[in-house]
Motif scaffolding. Structure first.
Motif, mmCIF file in Angstrom:
data_model
loop_
_atom_site.group_PDB
_atom_site.id
_atom_site.type_symbol
_atom_site.label_atom_id
_atom_site.label_comp_id
_atom_site.label_asym_id
_atom_site.label_seq_id
_atom_site.Cartn_x
_atom_site.Cartn_y
_atom_site.Cartn_z
ATOM 1 N N SER A 36 38.138 62.475 43.458
ATOM 2 C CA SER A 36 37.236 62.864 42.368
ATOM 3 C C SER A 36 37.836 62.482 41.026
ATOM 4 O O SER A 36 38.984 62.034 40.932
ATOM 5 C CB SER A 36 37.000 64.374 42.399
ATOM 6 N N ARG A 37 37.067 62.697 39.969
ATOM 7 C CA ARG A 37 37.569 62.422 38.622
ATOM 8 C C ARG A 37 38.796 63.258 38.308
ATOM 9 O O ARG A 37 39.811 62.756 37.829
ATOM 10 C CB ARG A 37 36.446 62.683 37.605
ATOM 11 N N THR B 145 25.488 64.419 42.477
ATOM 12 C CA THR B 145 26.727 63.905 43.067
ATOM 13 C C THR B 145 26.472 62.632 43.861
ATOM 14 O O THR B 145 25.411 62.451 44.461
ATOM 15 C CB THR B 145 27.362 64.948 44.003
ATOM 16 N N CYS C 262 35.504 57.730 47.252
ATOM 17 C CA CYS C 262 35.518 58.273 45.898
ATOM 18 C C CYS C 262 34.224 59.047 45.658
ATOM 19 O O CYS C 262 33.202 58.769 46.293
ATOM 20 C CB CYS C 262 35.640 57.154 44.869
ATOM 21 N N VAL D 268 31.856 61.346 42.451
ATOM 22 C CA VAL D 268 31.684 61.839 41.084
ATOM 23 C C VAL D 268 30.465 62.755 41.050
ATOM 24 O O VAL D 268 29.607 62.704 41.923
ATOM 25 C CB VAL D 268 31.481 60.697 40.055
ATOM 26 N N GLN E 241 37.741 58.951 33.129
ATOM 27 C CA GLN E 241 36.475 59.445 33.658
ATOM 28 C C GLN E 241 35.363 58.438 33.404
ATOM 29 O O GLN E 241 34.566 58.137 34.300
ATOM 30 C CB GLN E 241 36.096 60.781 33.023
ATOM 31 N N TYR F 82 33.325 56.729 36.384
ATOM 32 C CA TYR F 82 31.895 56.981 36.521
ATOM 33 C C TYR F 82 31.085 55.690 36.400
ATOM 34 O O TYR F 82 30.051 55.527 37.057
ATOM 35 C CB TYR F 82 31.431 58.001 35.474
#
Length: 294
Positions: free
Chosen positions: A26-27, A146, A158, A160, A197, A201
């Protein structure tokens, strides 16, 4: 659902609780990897020996997110903490507090201190008065959604959670105690790893078939005067952040493959360069013959 998917990227539509249980990178995990190293990453995100339970600022931020982005009712989201359930020192401890907290948890309501409870309306009003922020929010296709994808380079999964996603742009709502001036926010973004981030993203958005559009931060101050301003990072600095992500994901993939969680300099002595101010310390010492006051 409105967006053409590329590669094996997919919308997962997980709840916040399930999203945080997902083992994909995750971030927040990525930022921990890049700032704290693989040993801390392992302890926080694999063995979970280290946990973060949140604080007043994150609780307030979550409430503002849910109202501003999801249109939820404040009265169903949070409640003022009665003085009588706090300890004599004003801390959240003791039997009365535990009973009150258990009641709130059962109802799914977030208890907030008085100053934070009253800050919610001021922060929301500030967001609503900001034309840029409202234009972004109103033109968003998906909110708090998500997604998950496999990194083409390393094979790592991965994930986000987009605050605000549209094919033409992405945005994130941030609450902060920082003064919302460009130089203070630039420093804050760098220290918090928000530039990573953005790059992370934007990778996800590309996998989802989005346009190469901007990523905007909507910042709102959680203390008086509850200012709201919008900022974005230059493309060339996002590119640098993206290259740094590639390096660290490769490093992480290597540790995962070998299941070895030691610092990259294990067995070596690492030179650390001290801050520049130590070289200029003498300038603060009094001179032997101070000049006369004129």
């Amino acid at each position: 659902q409105g967006t053409n998917l590329m590669s094996d990227a997919r919308w997962t539509d997980l709840t916040a609780a399930n999203y945080h249980k997902d083992p994909a990178v995750s971030r927040s995990a990525l930022v921990d990897l890049m700032t704290l190293g693989v040993v801390e990453y392992h302890a926080r995100h694999i063995t979970e020996e280290i946990r973060f339970d949140g604080n007043d600022a994150t609780e307030l931020g979550n409430v503002v997110h849910d109202i501003a982005l999801r249109g939820m009712d404040k009265n169903k989201l949070c409640v003022q903490i009665p003085t009588e359930v706090l300890s004599a020192s004003g801390s959240r401890a003791g039997g009365a507090w535990k009973a009150f907290k258990a009641e709130c948890d059962a109802k799914g309501i977030q208890p907030l201190r008085d100053k934070d409870y009253f800050a919610v309306d001021r922060m929301l009003n500030s967001i609503q008065m900001n034309d840029s922020a409202m234009r972004i929010i109103n033109k968003t296709e998906f909110k708090e959604r998500t997604c998950e994808w496999k990194d083409d380079d390393t094979g790592l999964m991965c994930r986000v959670m987009f605050d605000l996603y549209a094919k033409r742009f992405r945005a994130d709502l941030k609450t902060t105690r920082k003064v919302l001036q460009p130089f203070t926010i630039a420093d804050h973004i760098a220290k918090m790893g928000y530039h990573w981030q953005v790059a992370f993203y934007q990778r996800a958005a590309k996998q989802l078939g989005a346009d190469d559009g901007p990523f905007v931060f909507i910042f709102v101050k959680n203390e008086p005067p509850y200012t709201c301003r919008c900022f974005q990072i230059p493309d060339e600095q996002i590119a640098i952040a993206d290259a740094q992500i590639t390096t660290h994901l490769r490093m992480l993939a290597d540790h995962v493959d070998r299941d070895v969680w030691k610092p990259s300099d294990d067995g070596k002595v690492t030179e650390v360069r001290l801050p520049r101010w130590i070289e200029n310390l003498d300038q603060w010492l009094p001179s032997e013959e101070p000049s006369d006051v004129k």
